[in-house]
Design a protein around this motif. Structure first.
Motif, PDB file in Angstrom:
ATOM      1  N   ASP A   6       0.913  -1.257  -0.062  1.00  0.00           N
ATOM      2  CA  ASP A   6       0.040  -0.068   0.170  1.00  0.00           C
ATOM      3  C   ASP A   6       0.859   1.260  -0.132  1.00  0.00           C
ATOM      4  O   ASP A   6       0.403   2.496  -0.143  1.00  0.00           O
ATOM      5  CB  ASP A   6      -1.108   0.098   1.246  1.00  0.00           C
ATOM      6  CG  ASP A   6      -2.092  -0.876   0.855  1.00  0.00           C
ATOM      7  OD1 ASP A   6      -2.554  -1.245  -0.383  1.00  0.00           O
ATOM      8  OD2 ASP A   6      -2.776  -1.260   1.861  1.00  0.00           O
ATOM      9  N   LYS A  37      -5.412   0.644  -6.000  1.00  0.00           N
ATOM     10  CA  LYS A  37      -6.402   1.219  -4.774  1.00  0.00           C
ATOM     11  C   LYS A  37      -6.543   2.542  -4.829  1.00  0.00           C
ATOM     12  O   LYS A  37      -7.527   2.950  -4.115  1.00  0.00           O
ATOM     13  CB  LYS A  37      -5.494   0.748  -3.230  1.00  0.00           C
ATOM     14  CG  LYS A  37      -6.354   0.941  -2.129  1.00  0.00           C
ATOM     15  CD  LYS A  37      -5.557   0.619  -0.966  1.00  0.00           C
ATOM     16  CE  LYS A  37      -6.148   0.849   0.433  1.00  0.00           C
ATOM     17  NZ  LYS A  37      -5.632   0.541   1.558  1.00  0.00           N
ATOM     18  N   ASN A  90       0.006   1.927  -4.055  1.00  0.00           N
ATOM     19  CA  ASN A  90      -0.776   0.868  -4.404  1.00  0.00           C
ATOM     20  C   ASN A  90      -1.627   1.393  -5.565  1.00  0.00           C
ATOM     21  O   ASN A  90      -2.672   1.912  -5.211  1.00  0.00           O
ATOM     22  CB  ASN A  90      -1.669  -0.004  -3.658  1.00  0.00           C
ATOM     23  CG  ASN A  90      -2.593  -1.094  -4.353  1.00  0.00           C
ATOM     24  OD1 ASN A  90      -2.686  -1.044  -5.476  1.00  0.00           O
ATOM     25  ND2 ASN A  90      -3.597  -1.708  -3.413  1.00  0.00           N
ATOM     26  N   TYR A 132      -2.128  -5.724  -7.056  1.00  0.00           N
ATOM     27  CA  TYR A 132      -1.693  -4.376  -6.978  1.00  0.00           C
ATOM     28  C   TYR A 132      -0.934  -3.808  -8.049  1.00  0.00           C
ATOM     29  O   TYR A 132      -0.891  -2.555  -8.026  1.00  0.00           O
ATOM     30  CB  TYR A 132      -0.895  -4.245  -5.680  1.00  0.00           C
ATOM     31  CG  TYR A 132      -1.339  -4.584  -4.413  1.00  0.00           C
ATOM     32  CD1 TYR A 132      -2.505  -5.206  -4.277  1.00  0.00           C
ATOM     33  CD2 TYR A 132      -0.808  -3.890  -3.117  1.00  0.00           C
ATOM     34  CE1 TYR A 132      -3.141  -5.625  -2.902  1.00  0.00           C
ATOM     35  CE2 TYR A 132      -1.321  -4.319  -1.834  1.00  0.00           C
ATOM     36  CZ  TYR A 132      -2.614  -4.820  -1.506  1.00  0.00           C
ATOM     37  OH  TYR A 132      -2.917  -5.388  -0.571  1.00  0.00           O
TER      38      TYR A 132
END
Length: 254
Positions: free
Chosen positions: A160, A253, A250, A186
């Motif tokens: 992330d 996301k 990421n 990802y």
């Protein structure tokens, strides 16, 4: 106990550069845990190498594998974008982060011992077969099992907080609840077929969509070691990590 371990890791990293007089700066680490009995560890003997170790090879009473990703500061990342050879800032970050991981694992082990638990110290790098260029304990794969992220087209683990940083891990007989392993990509290419910028960034033609030449990759890494010979072993490159959508986040996301 989980909160205590995470506080130890984050506080250690936060004050490390100043305490050692190091130049490198790091962002706050991400931390994840895997059950030492997770069946995916056995799969690494197929995916990585038959000789890949299991947690119990390090510690017979192993219960948990602690993994963490230490992201580089943006100044380190930006320094390595231009040119064919890795930047001096990037090379120094490599050396200093390896030392950080060694000292952090030593510190965690000492703290665990004070609480009545055992742990192991696993080096950040150079624990691989020099001929096959395959590690017998892949921190990236172990971190994937723990749920820290997923692999990108550049073979790096995307978390992330991106892929620009270093991964460490240690095995302990302290039982900590496992982190959630998210079954999603990802990497933008593996998510929807776009991007591939890491391939364009590779300076030695080692990275392709359908293959990876680890010997060509290591060739440029050894060349960089010659460039930065005065600061220690710097067999690194990192060009396929910087200046791309997953460098610091990421992107799926986002």
């Amino acid at each position: 106990m989980r909160n205590k371990v995470e506080t130890m890791i984050k506080e250690f990293v936060k004050h490390y550069a100043e305490s050692k007089g190091f130049k490198t700066k790091w962002k706050e680490p991400l931390i994840a845990y895997a059950d030492a009995e997770d069946k995916m560890f056995y799969e690494l003997k197929v995916v990585v190498s038959y000789s890949h170790a299991l947690p119990k090879d390090f510690l017979q009473e192993a219960k948990t594998v602690i993994t963490y990703f230490i992201p580089f500061d943006d100044t380190v990342i930006r320094s390595n974008i231009d040119g064919r050879e890795s930047s001096r800032v990037w090379a120094i970050a490599y050396i200093e982060t390896n030392q950080l991981i060694a000292d952090l694992n030593t510190y965690i082990n000492e703290e665990l011992k004070n609480m009545g638990f055992n742990g192991t110290i696993i080096p950040a790098t150079h624990n691989f077969d020099k001929r096959k260029l395959i590690s017998d304990w892949s921190h990236r794969h172990v971190a994937f099992i723990a749920g820290l992220g997923s692999f990108g087209l550049n073979n790096m683990l995307i978390t992330d907080k991106g892929c620009c940083g270093r991964i460490g891990s240690l095995v302990t007989d302290l039982k900590i609840e496992s982190s959630e392993r998210k079954n999603r990509e990802y990497c933008l290419f593996r998510h929807n077929g776009t991007c591939k910028k890491c391939i364009d960034r590779c300076v030695n033609d080692a990275l392709k969509v359908d293959c990876y030449d680890r010997h060509k990759c290591y060739e440029i890494c050894l060349n960089n070691d010659k460039v930065h010979l005065d600061i220690g072993l710097t067999d690194v490159c990192g060009k396929c990590l910087v200046g791309i959508p997953c460098s610091t986040i990421n992107p799926v996301k986002k």
